[in-house]
Design a protein around this motif. Structure first.
Motif, PDB file in Angstrom:
ATOM      1  N   GLY A  77    -123.125 107.721  -6.451  1.00 18.15           N
ATOM      2  CA  GLY A  77    -124.216 107.880  -5.404  1.00 18.15           C
ATOM      3  C   GLY A  77    -125.064 106.333  -6.885  1.00 18.15           C
ATOM      4  N   ASN A  78    -126.001 106.524  -6.008  1.00 19.93           N
ATOM      5  CA  ASN A  78    -127.188 106.063  -6.701  1.00 19.93           C
ATOM      6  C   ASN A  78    -128.424 106.958  -7.998  1.00 19.93           C
ATOM      7  OD1 ASN A  78    -128.126 106.968  -3.468  1.00 19.93           O
ATOM      8  ND2 ASN A  78    -130.046 105.480  -4.341  1.00 19.93           N
ATOM      9  N   CYS A  79    -128.180 108.253  -7.560  1.00 17.44           N
ATOM     10  CA  CYS A  79    -128.615 109.130  -8.333  1.00 17.44           C
ATOM     11  C   CYS A  79    -127.551 109.845  -9.251  1.00 17.44           C
ATOM     12  CB  CYS A  79    -128.802 110.501  -6.919  1.00 17.44           C
ATOM     13  SG  CYS A  79    -130.192 109.890  -6.365  1.00 17.44           S
ATOM     14  N   GLU A  80    -126.962 109.709  -9.531  1.00 14.47           N
ATOM     15  CA  GLU A  80    -125.444 109.666  -9.669  1.00 14.47           C
ATOM     16  C   GLU A  80    -126.219 109.872 -11.539  1.00 14.47           C
ATOM     17  OE1 GLU A  80    -124.059 112.362  -8.141  1.00 14.47           O
ATOM     18  OE2 GLU A  80    -123.858 110.977  -6.950  1.00 14.47           O
ATOM     19  N   ALA A  81    -126.138 110.293 -12.954  1.00 14.35           N
ATOM     20  CA  ALA A  81    -126.168 109.323 -14.599  1.00 14.35           C
ATOM     21  C   ALA A  81    -124.775 110.346 -15.199  1.00 14.35           C
ATOM     22  CB  ALA A  81    -127.826 109.982 -14.342  1.00 14.35           C
ATOM     23  N   GLU A  82    -124.925 109.291 -16.756  1.00 12.31           N
ATOM     24  CA  GLU A  82    -123.962 109.973 -17.157  1.00 12.31           C
ATOM     25  C   GLU A  82    -123.815 111.504 -17.609  1.00 12.31           C
ATOM     26  OE1 GLU A  82    -124.037 107.451 -20.662  1.00 12.31           O
ATOM     27  OE2 GLU A  82    -123.590 105.719 -19.707  1.00 12.31           O
ATOM     28  N   VAL A  83    -125.093 111.729 -17.166  1.00 13.81           N
ATOM     29  CA  VAL A  83    -125.694 113.384 -17.676  1.00 13.81           C
ATOM     30  C   VAL A  83    -124.692 114.265 -16.392  1.00 13.81           C
ATOM     31  CG1 VAL A  83    -127.721 113.481 -16.920  1.00 13.81           C
ATOM     32  CG2 VAL A  83    -127.422 115.045 -18.487  1.00 13.81           C
ATOM     33  N   GLU A 101    -102.440 104.044   2.438  1.00 15.36           N
ATOM     34  CA  GLU A 101    -100.465 104.887   3.025  1.00 15.36           C
ATOM     35  C   GLU A 101    -100.181 103.791   3.193  1.00 15.36           C
ATOM     36  OE1 GLU A 101     -96.970 107.323   3.922  1.00 15.36           O
ATOM     37  OE2 GLU A 101     -99.584 107.684   2.395  1.00 15.36           O
ATOM     38  N   GLY A 102     -98.418 103.152   3.323  1.00 16.53           N
ATOM     39  CA  GLY A 102     -98.382 102.622   3.457  1.00 16.53           C
ATOM     40  C   GLY A 102     -99.313 101.071   3.301  1.00 16.53           C
ATOM     41  N   SER A 103     -99.547 100.316   4.014  1.00 21.99           N
ATOM     42  CA  SER A 103    -100.225  99.197   4.292  1.00 21.99           C
ATOM     43  C   SER A 103    -101.696  99.012   4.140  1.00 21.99           C
ATOM     44  CB  SER A 103     -99.865  98.082   4.739  1.00 21.99           C
ATOM     45  OG  SER A 103    -100.423  97.535   6.051  1.00 21.99           O
ATOM     46  N   ALA A 104    -102.330 100.689   4.977  1.00 21.52           N
ATOM     47  CA  ALA A 104    -103.347 101.145   5.215  1.00 21.52           C
ATOM     48  C   ALA A 104    -104.380 101.320   4.051  1.00 21.52           C
ATOM     49  CB  ALA A 104    -103.762 102.036   6.314  1.00 21.52           C
ATOM     50  N   ALA A 105    -105.552 101.422   4.006  1.00 21.20           N
ATOM     51  CA  ALA A 105    -106.283 101.438   3.434  1.00 21.20           C
ATOM     52  C   ALA A 105    -107.066 102.191   3.727  1.00 21.20           C
ATOM     53  CB  ALA A 105    -106.965 100.304   2.294  1.00 21.20           C
ATOM     54  N   VAL A 106    -107.940 103.350   3.037  1.00 23.35           N
ATOM     55  CA  VAL A 106    -109.376 103.578   3.193  1.00 23.35           C
ATOM     56  C   VAL A 106    -109.972 103.625   2.087  1.00 23.35           C
ATOM     57  CG1 VAL A 106    -110.920 106.024   3.720  1.00 23.35           C
ATOM     58  CG2 VAL A 106    -108.244 105.661   4.650  1.00 23.35           C
ATOM     59  N   TYR A 107    -110.774 102.884   2.028  1.00 27.60           N
ATOM     60  CA  TYR A 107    -111.977 102.193   1.187  1.00 27.60           C
ATOM     61  C   TYR A 107    -113.513 103.483   0.827  1.00 27.60           C
ATOM     62  CZ  TYR A 107    -114.331  99.727  -2.768  1.00 27.60           C
ATOM     63  OH  TYR A 107    -114.757  98.902  -3.928  1.00 27.60           O
ATOM     64  N   ALA A 108    -113.651 104.661  -0.169  1.00 28.98           N
ATOM     65  CA  ALA A 108    -114.222 105.942   0.249  1.00 28.98           C
ATOM     66  C   ALA A 108    -115.494 104.777  -1.175  1.00 28.98           C
ATOM     67  CB  ALA A 108    -113.781 106.572  -0.078  1.00 28.98           C
ATOM     68  N   THR A 109    -116.874 104.876  -0.597  1.00 24.40           N
ATOM     69  CA  THR A 109    -117.984 105.294  -1.866  1.00 24.40           C
ATOM     70  C   THR A 109    -119.051 105.242  -1.467  1.00 24.40           C
ATOM     71  OG1 THR A 109    -118.470 103.280  -2.785  1.00 24.40           O
ATOM     72  CG2 THR A 109    -118.494 102.635  -0.452  1.00 24.40           C
ATOM     73  N   HIS A 110    -120.481 104.933  -2.289  1.00 20.65           N
ATOM     74  CA  HIS A 110    -121.243 105.717  -2.021  1.00 20.65           C
ATOM     75  C   HIS A 110    -122.231 105.246  -0.750  1.00 20.65           C
ATOM     76  CE1 HIS A 110    -124.706 108.621  -2.047  1.00 20.65           C
ATOM     77  NE2 HIS A 110    -125.616 107.596  -2.483  1.00 20.65           N
ATOM     78  N   GLY A 111    -122.130 103.899  -0.930  1.00 25.09           N
ATOM     79  CA  GLY A 111    -122.835 102.786   0.349  1.00 25.09           C
ATOM     80  C   GLY A 111    -123.379 102.566   0.172  1.00 25.09           C
ATOM     81  N   HIS A 112    -124.353 102.158  -1.294  1.00 26.55           N
ATOM     82  CA  HIS A 112    -125.426 101.855  -2.176  1.00 26.55           C
ATOM     83  C   HIS A 112    -124.882 100.344  -2.211  1.00 26.55           C
ATOM     84  CE1 HIS A 112    -123.909 103.513  -5.551  1.00 26.55           C
ATOM     85  NE2 HIS A 112    -124.625 102.747  -6.460  1.00 26.55           N
ATOM     86  N   HIS A 132    -124.420 107.872   1.629  1.00 23.63           N
ATOM     87  CA  HIS A 132    -125.862 106.767   1.373  1.00 23.63           C
ATOM     88  C   HIS A 132    -126.708 107.098   2.203  1.00 23.63           C
ATOM     89  CE1 HIS A 132    -128.438 104.513  -1.204  1.00 23.63           C
ATOM     90  NE2 HIS A 132    -128.737 103.319  -0.335  1.00 23.63           N
ATOM     91  N   THR A 133    -126.429 106.793   3.744  1.00 25.90           N
ATOM     92  CA  THR A 133    -127.925 106.548   4.619  1.00 25.90           C
ATOM     93  C   THR A 133    -127.745 107.433   5.368  1.00 25.90           C
ATOM     94  OG1 THR A 133    -125.807 105.954   6.411  1.00 25.90           O
ATOM     95  CG2 THR A 133    -126.774 103.683   5.083  1.00 25.90           C
ATOM     96  N   HIS A 134    -127.664 108.974   4.666  1.00 29.12           N
ATOM     97  CA  HIS A 134    -127.499 109.939   5.597  1.00 29.12           C
ATOM     98  C   HIS A 134    -127.539 110.430   7.533  1.00 29.12           C
ATOM     99  CE1 HIS A 134    -129.925 111.616   1.745  1.00 29.12           C
ATOM    100  NE2 HIS A 134    -129.277 111.375   1.295  1.00 29.12           N
ATOM    101  N   VAL A 135    -126.830 109.348   7.579  1.00 27.68           N
ATOM    102  CA  VAL A 135    -126.241 109.150   9.074  1.00 27.68           C
ATOM    103  C   VAL A 135    -125.477 109.061   8.977  1.00 27.68           C
ATOM    104  CG1 VAL A 135    -127.185 107.628  10.915  1.00 27.68           C
ATOM    105  CG2 VAL A 135    -128.825 107.923   9.438  1.00 27.68           C
ATOM    106  N   PHE A 136    -124.572 109.746  10.115  1.00 27.55           N
ATOM    107  CA  PHE A 136    -123.211 109.841  10.424  1.00 27.55           C
ATOM    108  C   PHE A 136    -122.849 108.534  11.522  1.00 27.55           C
ATOM    109  CE2 PHE A 136    -124.736 112.629  13.678  1.00 27.55           C
ATOM    110  CZ  PHE A 136    -124.226 112.490  14.301  1.00 27.55           C
TER     111      PHE A 136
END
Length: 196
Positions: A77-83, A101-112, A132-136
């Motif tokens: 996320g935007n708050c993660e650091a090497e520490v 799974e097959g030809s479908a993809a779920v791209y998971a990321t933080h959002g920033h 990231h947005t804190h809104v579902f």
């Protein structure tokens, strides 16, 4: 096309160092009997724009999450650091996690970095999930000349929800994505299937 993830996955984002909500999240993970926990970033640090969350105790969060190190997929996320990576026993510095799974993809990321305004590489009916947005959010975005149609998913925030939302997490099971509160409330649901 249908997204078929063989495992039941739990998605959670924006713990921001809250031991209280991390514990609630892990209780939900156990209750859901999910096979993997996908953390969408902002795990330990509350961030300079946020108030301190309930029971802010990153050291306790570290201990709870490290106990499940073999069941966690995580992205930076935007708050993660090497520490953060130095104290966590599972990888947290990747910008995204791609579940296929097959030809479908779920791209998971933080959002920033990647979000609805800056899409990653997606094909028709793939899913983009981020925090990231804190809104579902759980919706289908129709395609255009520039972009394919895709599912936009956000499990909300575990510890610091916005827009008067409750703390939430997401479950992806048998092609259905559900957003739930810790008291069993269903906030949103979408079937990851489009018929043309």
């Amino acid at each position: 096309m249908e997204v078929k993830i063989l495992m039941k996955l739990m998605f959670a984002s924006d713990i921001h160092g809250s031991a209280y909500y991390c514990e609630k999240m892990l209780e939900a993970y156990e209750k859901e009997k999910a096979e993997r926990l996908v953390l969408l970033g902002d795990i330990l640090y509350h961030g300079p724009r946020n108030d301190l969350p309930c029971q802010y105790d990153p050291k306790r969060v570290i201990k709870m999450l490290n106990a499940l190190k073999n069941e966690i997929y995580a992205v930076r996320g935007n708050c993660e650091a090497e520490v953060d990576q130095m104290v966590l026993d599972f990888p947290v510095m990747a910008d995204y996690c791609l579940l296929l799974e097959g030809s479908a993809a779920v791209y998971a990321t933080h959002g920033h970095i990647y979000n609805e305004n800056h899409l990653p590489p997606l094909k028709e009916n793939d899913a983009l999930i981020h925090g990231h947005t804190h809104v579902f959010k759980a919706e289908y975005r129709p395609g255009s000349e520039q972009n394919p149609g895709y599912f936009l998913l956000n499990p909300g925030s575990v510890a610091l929800p916005k827009e008067n939302n409750i703390p939430t997490y997401g479950i992806l099971d048998k092609g259905i994505f559900m957003i739930k509160g810790f008291d069993g409330e269903r906030a949103a649901e979408i079937k990851l299937r489009r018929t043309e």
